[in-house]
Write a protein that holds these residues in place. Sequence first.
Motif, short mmCIF file in Angstrom:
data_model
loop_
_atom_site.label_atom_id
_atom_site.label_comp_id
_atom_site.label_asym_id
_atom_site.label_seq_id
_atom_site.Cartn_x
_atom_site.Cartn_y
_atom_site.Cartn_z
N THR A 139 0.85 -1.19 0.00
CA THR A 139 0.00 0.00 0.00
C THR A 139 0.88 1.24 0.00
O THR A 139 1.87 1.30 0.73
CB THR A 139 -0.90 0.01 1.25
N LYS A 140 0.53 2.23 -0.83
CA LYS A 140 1.23 3.51 -0.83
C LYS A 140 0.19 4.61 -0.73
O LYS A 140 -0.88 4.53 -1.33
CB LYS A 140 2.05 3.70 -2.11
N ILE A 141 0.52 5.64 0.04
CA ILE A 141 -0.33 6.81 0.20
C ILE A 141 0.55 8.02 -0.04
O ILE A 141 1.59 8.17 0.59
CB ILE A 141 -0.93 6.85 1.63
N TRP A 142 0.14 8.89 -0.99
CA TRP A 142 0.92 10.09 -1.26
C TRP A 142 0.02 11.20 -1.77
O TRP A 142 -1.13 10.97 -2.12
CB TRP A 142 2.06 9.79 -2.23
N ARG A 198 -2.55 3.66 -3.40
CA ARG A 198 -2.34 2.44 -4.19
C ARG A 198 -2.45 1.26 -3.23
O ARG A 198 -1.73 1.20 -2.24
CB ARG A 198 -0.96 2.46 -4.84
N THR A 199 -3.35 0.34 -3.54
CA THR A 199 -3.54 -0.84 -2.70
C THR A 199 -3.56 -2.09 -3.56
O THR A 199 -3.89 -2.04 -4.74
CB THR A 199 -4.86 -0.77 -1.90
N SER A 200 -3.25 -3.21 -2.94
CA SER A 200 -3.27 -4.49 -3.65
C SER A 200 -4.61 -5.20 -3.50
O SER A 200 -4.83 -6.23 -4.11
CB SER A 200 -2.15 -5.39 -3.12
N ALA A 201 -5.52 -4.62 -2.70
CA ALA A 201 -6.86 -5.20 -2.51
C ALA A 201 -7.84 -4.06 -2.25
O ALA A 201 -7.44 -2.99 -1.81
CB ALA A 201 -6.85 -6.16 -1.31
N GLY A 213 -5.58 -1.20 -6.76
CA GLY A 213 -4.93 -0.38 -7.78
C GLY A 213 -4.77 1.04 -7.30
O GLY A 213 -4.74 1.31 -6.10
N ASP A 214 -4.68 1.97 -8.26
CA ASP A 214 -4.46 3.38 -7.93
C ASP A 214 -5.78 4.13 -7.87
O ASP A 214 -6.61 4.00 -8.77
CB ASP A 214 -3.57 4.03 -8.99
N THR A 215 -5.94 4.93 -6.83
CA THR A 215 -7.13 5.77 -6.67
C THR A 215 -6.68 7.20 -6.41
O THR A 215 -5.76 7.42 -5.61
CB THR A 215 -7.99 5.28 -5.48
#
Length: 73
Positions: free
Chosen positions: A9-12, A21-24, A46-48
């Motif tokens: 997971t990435k948060i920016w 960005r998450t894998s689930a 995915g990317d949101t």
Amino acid sequence: GIEGVESGTKIWTANGSLFIRTSAPQQVQVISLAGSTVLYRNIPAGDTRLEGLTAGVYIVRLSEKTVRKIVIR
């Protein structure tokens, strides 16, 4: 800045938007420093991109228990 989390997971933030960005699929909650929820949404894997947040500091909480402090400029 970009913060990576062990689960993929990435948060920016960039250009006044919040990116996750998450894998689930996740539930995302964005909380102001005053403690009120300013956004609550289910997001897909995915990317949101989340827009419409005013400049400030927020806490982002995902249903997988990831919690991050972010700054929208």
